[in-house]
Design an enzyme around this catalytic site. Structure first.
Site, PDB file in Angstrom:
ATOM      1  N   GLU A 153     -46.520 -11.213  35.080  1.00 40.23           N
ATOM      2  CA  GLU A 153     -46.405 -10.268  36.196  1.00 40.23           C
ATOM      3  C   GLU A 153     -45.578  -9.053  35.784  1.00 40.23           C
ATOM      4  O   GLU A 153     -45.896  -7.920  36.144  1.00 40.23           O
ATOM      5  CB  GLU A 153     -45.735 -10.939  37.395  1.00 40.23           C
ATOM      6  N   TYR A 159     -43.702  11.247  57.760  1.00 36.89           N
ATOM      7  CA  TYR A 159     -44.264  10.026  57.175  1.00 36.89           C
ATOM      8  C   TYR A 159     -44.870  10.247  55.798  1.00 36.89           C
ATOM      9  O   TYR A 159     -44.963   9.304  55.012  1.00 36.89           O
ATOM     10  CB  TYR A 159     -45.252   9.338  58.124  1.00 36.89           C
ATOM     11  N   GLU A 179     -39.268 -10.383  48.605  1.00 31.86           N
ATOM     12  CA  GLU A 179     -38.224 -10.262  49.621  1.00 31.86           C
ATOM     13  C   GLU A 179     -37.247  -9.148  49.248  1.00 31.86           C
ATOM     14  O   GLU A 179     -36.817  -8.363  50.095  1.00 31.86           O
ATOM     15  CB  GLU A 179     -37.468 -11.588  49.774  1.00 31.86           C
ATOM     16  N   LYS A 190     -48.760  -9.151  48.539  1.00 25.26           N
ATOM     17  CA  LYS A 190     -48.948  -9.401  47.114  1.00 25.26           C
ATOM     18  C   LYS A 190     -50.289 -10.142  46.964  1.00 25.26           C
ATOM     19  O   LYS A 190     -50.337 -11.361  46.787  1.00 25.26           O
ATOM     20  CB  LYS A 190     -47.783 -10.246  46.573  1.00 25.26           C
TER      21      LYS A 190
END
Length: 119
Positions: free
Chosen positions: A21, A53, A73, A98
């Protein structure tokens, strides 16, 4: 409190606990809901009195593309902090997807959703 939402922000990051990863990276998708009072901006039709934004989107993508972390997290927490740096934003909900997580069974998505506020 009013809400401004950005959905489906995509960026490539190198987050995760496995070497593959970190080396190869993968696409992460981020949804945001920003809590703020839009009345001042609406009353004067003034962008400077609300959250831009487009700028938030660029900042969030920079976080995803930035320094790697093990956990989504942690990534969500970093994104929330960036959003709350905008003075008018009082609260933010961050959902990090993910979709290519290294799971050995069929799945559609993995998400972590957090809510953070100034209070």
């Amino acid at each position: 409190m009013d809400r401004v939402a950005l959905r489906g922000l995509r960026a490539r990051g190198h987050h995760g606990v496995f070497p593959k990863e970190r080396e190869e990276g993968q696409t992460f998708v981020v949804d945001l809901v920003l809590g703020l009072d839009t009345r001042p901006a609406a009353a004067d039709d003034d962008l400077t009195r609300t959250v831009h934004y487009g700028i938030v989107a660029e900042e969030v993508v920079a976080v995803v593309e930035g320094d790697p972390v093990d956990l989504i997290e942690t990534l969500a927490e970093r994104i929330a902090r960036v959003c709350l740096k905008h003075d008018v934003v009082q609260e933010v909900e961050v959902c990090v997807h993910k979709p290519d997580a290294p799971i050995t069974v069929p799945f559609d998505d993995v998400t972590v959703t957090i809510t953070r506020s100034r209070a």
